[in-house]
Enzyme design. Structure first.
Site, PDB file in Angstrom:
ATOM      1  N   ASN A 158     -11.362 -25.599 -47.455  1.00  0.00           N
ATOM      2  CA  ASN A 158     -10.086 -25.437 -47.978  1.00  0.00           C
ATOM      3  C   ASN A 158      -9.888 -25.463 -49.115  1.00  0.00           C
ATOM      4  O   ASN A 158      -9.708 -27.061 -49.355  1.00  0.00           O
ATOM      5  CB  ASN A 158      -9.669 -26.146 -46.728  1.00  0.00           C
ATOM      6  CG  ASN A 158      -7.828 -25.905 -46.639  1.00  0.00           C
ATOM      7  OD1 ASN A 158      -7.388 -24.921 -48.290  1.00  0.00           O
ATOM      8  ND2 ASN A 158      -6.965 -27.083 -46.309  1.00  0.00           N
ATOM      9  N   CYS A 187      -5.683 -28.605 -42.856  1.00  0.00           N
ATOM     10  CA  CYS A 187      -7.082 -28.970 -42.067  1.00  0.00           C
ATOM     11  C   CYS A 187      -6.749 -30.481 -41.835  1.00  0.00           C
ATOM     12  O   CYS A 187      -8.136 -30.665 -40.750  1.00  0.00           O
ATOM     13  CB  CYS A 187      -8.050 -28.593 -43.151  1.00  0.00           C
ATOM     14  SG  CYS A 187      -8.055 -29.244 -44.543  1.00  0.00           S
ATOM     15  N   HIS A 188      -6.358 -31.362 -42.795  1.00  0.00           N
ATOM     16  CA  HIS A 188      -5.859 -33.228 -41.811  1.00  0.00           C
ATOM     17  C   HIS A 188      -5.537 -32.834 -40.324  1.00  0.00           C
ATOM     18  O   HIS A 188      -5.719 -33.903 -39.620  1.00  0.00           O
ATOM     19  CB  HIS A 188      -5.290 -33.829 -42.535  1.00  0.00           C
ATOM     20  CG  HIS A 188      -3.527 -33.284 -42.095  1.00  0.00           C
ATOM     21  ND1 HIS A 188      -2.859 -31.735 -43.442  1.00  0.00           N
ATOM     22  CD2 HIS A 188      -2.343 -33.398 -42.017  1.00  0.00           C
ATOM     23  CE1 HIS A 188      -2.045 -31.729 -42.950  1.00  0.00           C
ATOM     24  NE2 HIS A 188      -1.310 -32.450 -41.935  1.00  0.00           N
ATOM     25  N   GLU A 202       3.042 -37.232 -40.054  1.00  0.00           N
ATOM     26  CA  GLU A 202       3.750 -35.998 -39.101  1.00  0.00           C
ATOM     27  C   GLU A 202       3.795 -37.099 -37.305  1.00  0.00           C
ATOM     28  O   GLU A 202       3.876 -36.200 -36.685  1.00  0.00           O
ATOM     29  CB  GLU A 202       2.487 -35.500 -39.484  1.00  0.00           C
ATOM     30  CG  GLU A 202       2.557 -34.407 -40.199  1.00  0.00           C
ATOM     31  CD  GLU A 202       2.217 -33.315 -40.089  1.00  0.00           C
ATOM     32  OE1 GLU A 202       0.713 -32.856 -38.823  1.00  0.00           O
ATOM     33  OE2 GLU A 202       1.126 -32.539 -41.483  1.00  0.00           O
ATOM     34  N   TYR A 235     -12.592 -29.530 -33.925  1.00  0.00           N
ATOM     35  CA  TYR A 235     -13.249 -28.484 -33.811  1.00  0.00           C
ATOM     36  C   TYR A 235     -13.659 -27.670 -32.681  1.00  0.00           C
ATOM     37  O   TYR A 235     -13.979 -26.838 -32.979  1.00  0.00           O
ATOM     38  CB  TYR A 235     -14.641 -29.143 -34.735  1.00  0.00           C
ATOM     39  CG  TYR A 235     -13.687 -30.474 -35.500  1.00  0.00           C
ATOM     40  CD1 TYR A 235     -13.321 -29.429 -37.126  1.00  0.00           C
ATOM     41  CD2 TYR A 235     -13.435 -31.773 -36.183  1.00  0.00           C
ATOM     42  CE1 TYR A 235     -13.061 -30.206 -37.947  1.00  0.00           C
ATOM     43  CE2 TYR A 235     -13.686 -32.474 -36.789  1.00  0.00           C
ATOM     44  CZ  TYR A 235     -13.067 -32.165 -38.280  1.00  0.00           C
ATOM     45  OH  TYR A 235     -13.127 -32.442 -39.271  1.00  0.00           O
TER      46      TYR A 235
END
Length: 74
Positions: free
Chosen positions: A33, A41-42, A69, A12
């Site tokens: 979002n 946003c994850h 990911e 952030y």
């Protein structure tokens, strides 16, 4: 958020410094979002923490996505 590549994360604070806003504003943008999988946003984390995730499953879903990911090894 959309510019964060697959498998990578940003904090952030990093995003806040880049856009000239407080980190709290970045968190609010993530929380608001409406397309959290398409606008990833994850991939935005707190410093030393995961931060939140405002989708069904909350932080557990965030962890699953990051592991999927390869951005989170634990």
């Amino acid at each position: 958020m959309a510019a964060i590549p697959f498998g990578r994360t940003r904090s952030y604070g990093e995003i806040a410094a880049e856009v000239g806003a407080p980190a709290q504003a970045v968190g609010q943008a993530c929380g608001g979002n409406l397309l959290p999988i398409l606008v990833p946003c994850h991939r935005v984390l707190g410093t030393g923490t995961l931060g939140g995730f405002s989708v069904p499953g909350g932080v557990e879903t965030k962890v699953w996505l990051l592991r999927h990911e390869g951005a989170m090894l634990v």
